[in-house]
Scaffold this active site. Structure first.
Site, PDB file in Angstrom:
ATOM      1  N   GLU A   1     -10.791   6.214   4.213  1.00 21.88           N
ATOM      2  CA  GLU A   1      -9.801   5.633   5.123  1.00 21.88           C
ATOM      3  C   GLU A   1     -10.005   6.107   6.565  1.00 21.88           C
ATOM      4  O   GLU A   1     -11.131   6.321   7.002  1.00 21.88           O
ATOM      5  CB  GLU A   1      -8.395   5.922   4.587  1.00 21.88           C
TER       6      GLU A   1
ATOM      7  N   ASP B   1       0.856  -1.174   0.000  1.00 18.84           N
ATOM      8  CA  ASP B   1       0.000   0.000   0.000  1.00 18.84           C
ATOM      9  C   ASP B   1       0.908   1.245   0.000  1.00 18.84           C
ATOM     10  O   ASP B   1       2.131   1.161   0.079  1.00 18.84           O
ATOM     11  CB  ASP B   1      -0.929  -0.043   1.234  1.00 18.84           C
TER      12      ASP B   1
HETATM   13  C1  GLC Z   1      -4.451   3.971  -0.054  1.00 20.33           C
HETATM   14  C2  GLC Z   1      -5.345   2.807   0.282  1.00 20.33           C
HETATM   15  C3  GLC Z   1      -5.415   1.755  -0.793  1.00 20.33           C
HETATM   16  C4  GLC Z   1      -5.192   2.378  -2.155  1.00 20.33           C
HETATM   17  C5  GLC Z   1      -3.796   2.952  -2.202  1.00 20.33           C
HETATM   18  C6  GLC Z   1      -3.502   3.668  -3.526  1.00 20.33           C
HETATM   19  O1  GLC Z   1      -3.785   4.457   1.074  1.00 20.33           O
HETATM   20  O2  GLC Z   1      -5.118   2.149   1.523  1.00 20.33           O
HETATM   21  O3  GLC Z   1      -6.705   1.137  -0.691  1.00 20.33           O
HETATM   22  O4  GLC Z   1      -5.341   1.385  -3.169  1.00 20.33           O
HETATM   23  O5  GLC Z   1      -3.541   3.846  -1.129  1.00 20.33           O
HETATM   24  O6  GLC Z   1      -4.305   4.809  -3.653  1.00 20.33           O
END
Ligand code: GLC
Length: 620
Positions: free
Chosen positions: A510, A315
């Site tokens: 989030e 992530d």
């Molecule tokens: C974010 C999320 C994830 C996402 C990634 C790219 O922090 O946790 O779900 O795919 O970053 O945007």
């Protein structure tokens, strides 16, 4: 035969063909080229020329990482510029561009935005979700994007979590069925060229089981999207947090292995069986050990036991949370089984650090070769070497009426009718007068929620679509007088047999959506009471990413409809309010009576039943 096997068969690619091509490429690659393939950079932090110079394997747009102006044509131009640069490198290995198309191609203005996963969970309709995947794949390929970080196959256990709406349900089996359906839709045949895009099952594993913390995460990855990269990307920046935020997201899942295997692992098995070729690791921890450094779960279980032969991606800046020393972060993550690192800013620092780790023997060459083999396998299975650029003719279908019809059907199937006293619904189309109140009755941004045009989502006319109010106006007869007030402050004499109050949560994504209290806000209660005072029958429509505590207000309400976060085609709400279609949606989560029944474990231990059980829903 999985979508992936079918897709390879149709391209005349056998596993042996793919293996031979990988061996040939790998034998020619330098360490720089291999490490470059393991590097994913966000689009505002790298130029096409640097993609070529550093042999970058992937570029992404984080939430809101849009080109300016944000148009489908500009998206396509941006993505193609990166791809054309990658194809100019010595071995012409195509890059793969990734986005969070988690409910349609939701960053792009003009794209169709579908209901968030919680609404699709209420539909329980795997065929619909597969069709949503196919439409999303077409709109992604129109902009030459070949990878979406979806489906989220989280199994949320605590409604206070800001990512509850990204989960289909608290029911693991339903999550697996719908997650697999989206994978099939995304990766299967979606247009004439018989191709789809890469799906990504996330966030591995048990992200939905993180427990509530009494204090926020000390340090947060910087905001996503078009913000300037921080000076030193090796250390996460602290972000000023409001009370209650980041109290559960990225937290610690304190559960035994039996529970992890029974509830949180099966959706990944279903997604892989359906053809998912990528998995994203979770920021969260399992019994205080970070997933991004968890060799047992990443390598022994996912790659070994489950036989996953695709790639594991991190992530956003997630490896930085593993250790105060950045080199240790890189070493732990890659040795645990991470194959591609979403850096996302300082790619030079990551590349030099990983190369140094290999040269010093902290990361074995075999581990690097295994990671690159997986990356090449995924790109070959996707057909990216043959067709690195999406079909431009698909631009005509992006946001088209046919795609919007699928979204409108999804809205209809996502709505859940929780109360309907005195047969308040369906409404007569020739009602003499209707009162409609609430900002969210006429606001595309509010009805879409987070991950819509921007990372956190925002109120306003953020993209094209139809609001709830527009749908009501279109459905009601010309003779019906519709009074609308965003705050319920109607003219003194305004009164009608029926009043509709649309209550809403402000958009979030989030950990910014973590909440200690899910009761209605004072604004929502005021709005409800203002409409209550002016009508005989009060219809309440909830725009929300999760069940809310509404027990105290329930006696004031004649009919209660939860619309979740319906996306751009909210005319689907009026389709049911006026009876053109029946209510069929069922709750994907139990609806707690009070905060004492949250998280799910507390509800299961409670002496009282919830307000409504998971699976509940009236049919009119
Ligand atoms: C974010 C999320 C994830 C996402 C990634 C790219 O922090 O946790 O779900 O795919 O970053 O945007």
């Amino acid at each position: 035969m999985t979508a992936r096997a079918e897709s390879k068969r149709q391209r005349g690619l056998s596993d042996a063909d793919i293996a031979r091509k990988i061996d040939r490429l790998l034998s020619q690659m330098t360490l720089e080229e291999k490490v470059g393939q393991m590097t994913m950079v966000e689009n505002n932090s790298i130029t096409p020329a640097q993609v070529a110079e550093f042999f970058i394997g992937s570029v992404l747009s984080g939430g809101g990482g849009n080109p300016t102006p944000n148009t489908p044509e500009n998206w396509r131009a941006m993505v193609c510029a990166f791809q054309e640069a990658a194809l100019e490198t010595r071995l012409a290995i195509p890059l793969v561009y990734g986005v969070d198309a988690v409910h349609g191609h939701n960053n792009v203005k003009g794209a169709v935005i579908f209901p968030q996963n919680i609404g699709l969970g209420a539909s329980r309709d795997a065929d619909l979700v597969e069709r949503i995947g196919r439409v999303t794949a077409r709109e992604l390929l129109a902009t030459s994007v070949h990878w979406t970080f979806a489906p989220s196959v989280s199994v949320p256990q605590d409604l206070r979590w800001g990512r509850t709406y990204e989960g289909y349900s608290a029911n693991s089996q339903l999550v697996g069925a719908l997650g697999a359906a989206l994978v099939r839709g995304l990766s299967g045949r979606c247009c004439d060229e018989d191709r789809g895009v890469l799906a990504c099952a996330k966030h591995y594993v048990a992200d939905g089981a993180a427990r509530w913390r009494e204090s926020p995460l000390a340090e947060q990855a910087p905001q996503q999207g078009s913000t300037a990269p921080p000076q030193d990307s090796a250390a996460p920046q602290a972000v000023e947090l409001a009370l209650g935020q980041w109290r559960i997201d990225q937290g610690d899942a304190c559960i035994d292995e039996a529970s992890l295997r029974q509830t949180h692992l099966p959706p990944y098995q279903a997604a892989i069986a359906a053809g998912a070729l990528t998995v994203m690791a979770s920021y969260s921890s399992w019994n205080d050990e970070k997933l991004h450094g968890h060799r047992y779960l990443l390598s022994d279980v996912l790659k070994g036991e489950l036989g996953f032969d695709g790639l594991i991606v991190t992530d956003w800046m997630a490896i930085n949370q593993l250790d105060p020393d950045y080199q240790q972060c890189v070493v732990q993550a890659v040795n645990a089984g991470i194959d591609m690192v979403m850096v996302p800013y300082d790619f030079r620092c990551f590349i030099s650090t990983l190369k140094r780790a290999v040269q010093q023997g902290d990361v074995a060459q075999e581990r690097i070769d295994d990671a690159v083999r997986r990356i090449l396998r995924v790109k070959l299975a996707l057909g990216l070497f043959d067709q690195p650029i999406g079909d431009a003719s698909l631009l005509q279908s992006l946001g088209c009426a046919a795609h919007r019809q699928v979204a409108r059907e999804a809205v209809r199937k996502s709505l859940v009718l929780l109360k309907n006293d005195r047969r308040s619904l369906p409404l007569p189309k020739d009602a003499p007068r209707l009162l409609v109140a609430g900002r969210a009755a006429d606001d595309i941004g509010l009805q879409c929620g987070g991950w819509s045009i921007s990372w956190q989502g925002e109120a306003g006319a953020t993209t094209s679509g139809t609001t709830i109010l527009e749908g009501i106006r279109a459905a009601a007869s010309d003779s019906t007088v519709i009074d609308y007030s965003p705050d319920g402050q109607f003219a003194d004499d305004a009164r009608a047999a029926v009043g509709i109050a649309v209550l809403h949560e402000e958009p979030y994504a989030e950990g910014f959506g973590d909440r200690a209290d899910l009761a209605l806000s004072s604004d929502e209660i005021d709005l409800l009471q203002r409409v209550r005072a002016r009508c005989d029958q009060l219809i309440v429509i909830l725009i929300t990413g999760r069940p809310r505590i509404i027990t105290e207000q329930l006696p004031l309400i004649d009919a209660l409809v939860v619309a979740w976060l319906p996306g751009t085609e909210a005319n689907g709400v009026a389709d049911l309010l006026f009876g053109d279609f029946p209510f069929t949606g069922k709750l994907p989560f139990s609806w707690p009576r009070s905060m004492d029944q949250i998280p799910l474990a507390a509800l299961e231990a409670s002496a009282e039943a919830p307000l409504w059980e998971c699976g509940y829903g009236l049919t009119s």
